[in-house]
Design a protein around this motif. Sequence first.
Motif, PDB file in Angstrom:
ATOM      1  N   ASP A 115     125.966 -53.508  18.790  1.00  0.00           N
ATOM      2  CA  ASP A 115     125.860 -54.956  18.578  1.00  0.00           C
ATOM      3  C   ASP A 115     125.840 -55.709  19.902  1.00  0.00           C
ATOM      4  O   ASP A 115     125.099 -56.690  20.053  1.00  0.00           O
ATOM      5  N   GLN A 116     126.641 -55.275  20.855  1.00  0.00           N
ATOM      6  CA  GLN A 116     126.661 -55.938  22.165  1.00  0.00           C
ATOM      7  C   GLN A 116     125.339 -55.733  22.902  1.00  0.00           C
ATOM      8  O   GLN A 116     124.841 -56.647  23.574  1.00  0.00           O
ATOM      9  N   ALA A 117     124.762 -54.546  22.759  1.00  0.00           N
ATOM     10  CA  ALA A 117     123.485 -54.282  23.423  1.00  0.00           C
ATOM     11  C   ALA A 117     122.370 -55.145  22.855  1.00  0.00           C
ATOM     12  O   ALA A 117     121.440 -55.531  23.584  1.00  0.00           O
ATOM     13  N   ARG A 118     122.445 -55.469  21.571  1.00  0.00           N
ATOM     14  CA  ARG A 118     121.387 -56.278  20.947  1.00  0.00           C
ATOM     15  C   ARG A 118     121.272 -57.660  21.599  1.00  0.00           C
ATOM     16  O   ARG A 118     120.205 -58.269  21.583  1.00  0.00           O
ATOM     17  N   ARG A 119     122.369 -58.152  22.165  1.00  0.00           N
ATOM     18  CA  ARG A 119     122.309 -59.466  22.801  1.00  0.00           C
ATOM     19  C   ARG A 119     121.336 -59.466  23.977  1.00  0.00           C
ATOM     20  O   ARG A 119     120.677 -60.468  24.247  1.00  0.00           O
ATOM     21  N   ALA A 120     121.254 -58.357  24.675  1.00  0.00           N
ATOM     22  CA  ALA A 120     120.329 -58.280  25.798  1.00  0.00           C
ATOM     23  C   ALA A 120     118.884 -58.274  25.334  1.00  0.00           C
ATOM     24  O   ALA A 120     117.984 -58.690  26.071  1.00  0.00           O
ATOM     25  N   ASP A 121     118.653 -57.811  24.101  1.00  0.00           N
ATOM     26  CA  ASP A 121     117.283 -57.770  23.587  1.00  0.00           C
ATOM     27  C   ASP A 121     116.688 -59.163  23.411  1.00  0.00           C
ATOM     28  O   ASP A 121     115.471 -59.325  23.313  1.00  0.00           O
ATOM     29  N   GLU A 122     117.554 -60.163  23.348  1.00  0.00           N
ATOM     30  CA  GLU A 122     117.079 -61.539  23.193  1.00  0.00           C
ATOM     31  C   GLU A 122     116.674 -62.170  24.522  1.00  0.00           C
ATOM     32  O   GLU A 122     116.100 -63.255  24.538  1.00  0.00           O
ATOM     33  N   LEU A 123     116.979 -61.484  25.633  1.00  0.00           N
ATOM     34  CA  LEU A 123     116.634 -62.013  26.943  1.00  0.00           C
ATOM     35  C   LEU A 123     115.180 -61.720  27.260  1.00  0.00           C
ATOM     36  O   LEU A 123     114.524 -60.905  26.610  1.00  0.00           O
ATOM     37  N   ASP A 124     114.647 -62.372  28.300  1.00  0.00           N
ATOM     38  CA  ASP A 124     113.235 -62.170  28.643  1.00  0.00           C
ATOM     39  C   ASP A 124     113.007 -60.744  29.118  1.00  0.00           C
ATOM     40  O   ASP A 124     113.912 -60.069  29.600  1.00  0.00           O
ATOM     41  N   ALA A 125     111.779 -60.283  28.976  1.00  0.00           N
ATOM     42  CA  ALA A 125     111.436 -58.893  29.272  1.00  0.00           C
ATOM     43  C   ALA A 125     111.682 -58.540  30.729  1.00  0.00           C
ATOM     44  O   ALA A 125     112.032 -57.404  31.046  1.00  0.00           O
ATOM     45  N   ASP A 126     111.507 -59.494  31.637  1.00  0.00           N
ATOM     46  CA  ASP A 126     111.702 -59.186  33.049  1.00  0.00           C
ATOM     47  C   ASP A 126     113.149 -58.812  33.329  1.00  0.00           C
ATOM     48  O   ASP A 126     113.432 -57.926  34.131  1.00  0.00           O
ATOM     49  N   THR A 127     114.082 -59.463  32.646  1.00  0.00           N
ATOM     50  CA  THR A 127     115.496 -59.135  32.816  1.00  0.00           C
ATOM     51  C   THR A 127     115.766 -57.702  32.385  1.00  0.00           C
ATOM     52  O   THR A 127     116.616 -57.012  32.956  1.00  0.00           O
ATOM     53  N   ARG A 128     115.016 -57.226  31.395  1.00  0.00           N
ATOM     54  CA  ARG A 128     115.211 -55.882  30.848  1.00  0.00           C
ATOM     55  C   ARG A 128     114.110 -54.934  31.299  1.00  0.00           C
ATOM     56  O   ARG A 128     113.827 -53.946  30.625  1.00  0.00           O
ATOM     57  N   ALA A 206     125.167 -63.520  29.485  1.00  0.00           N
ATOM     58  CA  ALA A 206     124.581 -63.575  28.149  1.00  0.00           C
ATOM     59  C   ALA A 206     125.218 -62.550  27.210  1.00  0.00           C
ATOM     60  O   ALA A 206     125.358 -62.794  26.008  1.00  0.00           O
ATOM     61  N   VAL A 207     125.616 -61.425  27.753  1.00  0.00           N
ATOM     62  CA  VAL A 207     126.247 -60.384  26.943  1.00  0.00           C
ATOM     63  C   VAL A 207     127.705 -60.733  26.646  1.00  0.00           C
ATOM     64  O   VAL A 207     128.279 -60.237  25.674  1.00  0.00           O
TER      65      VAL A 207
END
Length: 530
Positions: A115-128, A206-207
């Motif tokens: 669930d915590q990792a899913r928060r990063a999925d909402e960030l822009d692709a460059d961040t990830r 954000a996380v």
Amino acid sequence: MAIDNRSAGPLVLGLDFGTESCRAALIDATGTILAAAAGTYATRYPRSGWAEQDPRDWWAAAGQATRRAMQEGGVMPGAVVGLACDATSLTLVAADRDGSPLRPAIMWMDVRAVDQARRADELDADTRRCSGGGTMPASAEWYPFKAAWLKENEPETYHQAAYLVDAVDWITYRLTGRWTTNINTAAHRMYYDRDRGGWPVDLYQAVGVGDVFAKLPEQVLDLGVQVGELTSAAAEDLGLAPGLPVAEGAIDAWSGQVGLNVLAPGTMALITGSSHVFTGLTDRPVTGPGFLGAFTDSVLPGSYTLEGGQSSTGSVLKWFKDNFARDVVAEADRSGQNAYDLLTERARALPPGADGVVVNEYFQGNRTPYCDGQARGMIWGLSLHHGPEHVFRAIQEGVCYGTEHIRRVIATAGHQIDEIVACGGVSRSRPWMQMHADVLGVPITLTREGEATVLGAGIFAATGAGLYGSVPEAAAAMVHPAETIEPDAQRHEQYRFFVDRYIEAFPQMRESMHALAAHIGSAEHPAPSD
């Protein structure tokens, strides 16, 4: 047999903290392992997808292994001139200021932080961008998400922790009394990127763990750099002389990459054991769907690292042996043979594809190409014709199919792989290594010292002790190719069909697997009654 210290010259000590044991190896300047021993520790699985160990068990095992290696080698403490370690990652240790663990370590394979990792999925692709060029979900195995899980579920422990570090860095502290962060963990599991100024504060905020930097050591050090000297307390625990130079270590897989001398583009390292890691260097930041990276400076300054990985490989074979092949284990005990060798021999006559049985080996989730902590293993194609040997063979093949899937996605991104250099537990099985070569269609080289992971720690130690001027110089002197396994072209063509079916299977089952994981999760955490 005792070592003649006069002829052996200076020795370094490598400490390899794997999933099941700590291995201590005494290594000379040519890369020869002269004596080695291991101390074991237990893993606990409190819930589905969870895995924990007690860091104090690691340290006790290190003392046992080091003293035994010194004794069996007949080595006096003064013959050892340096040491370094590697360990599993990301294995989260919450410690107070003097290094005492506040709870069991959350292991690398633990995927509770979905669930915590899913928060990063909402960030822009460059961040990830390190997660498949921003196309893959964030991994529940990585640092910020495990830290966030701890903060939300065990807030007292989180706030009490003076340090929240990876296993490598906790062990290095126990050796030297100095808190540091190794560049390998920082780049691979913590989103640290020197090309972009270091820590991505926005991502952490954000996380939900924007405050965690106060719990991280300030220094981020390159591999092989001298961190400090062995403390008197650590020397007493390990049976060594105090004051030895201690070099910065790495995640076990990338210690293995160094121990295979895979330090130039075009060659990939395959580090095998409980899991598989597939990794290599590039001279530019290659990204793409289905693999991780590129990670800046994570192995060598000025280079980039690509990574693919399978969370469960050798561990699935062990699961089968322990639970469904007890007759074979008993036979092996009676005859003094290896149970895996007996199982391999029973399955040897089966054709490629195990007579139609396919295993997707995601027993502890999928790292790449899906980065899915809720994925689980599948065994399919079974009929009443099939027996244990079919399932055993299908597990072996499924592991190879997973590696080939990773090779394909890396090749699609434009990174050509001409050779693979392998090490670890699987490399000791010549038939399984041949199967890897046949499925991948790429030559696989084995090195003289099969224990490349602990050799990599020795290379860091030799560099930190000043025996060599750099990690590449040390690796060139200490790693020696032994043989190359060529793929069988006919079997490679036969395996293509089964690899394609393996790749097709999981996307069709993903939704059902996620629903099942959610159902099991709700059963483990039932709603309170009125």
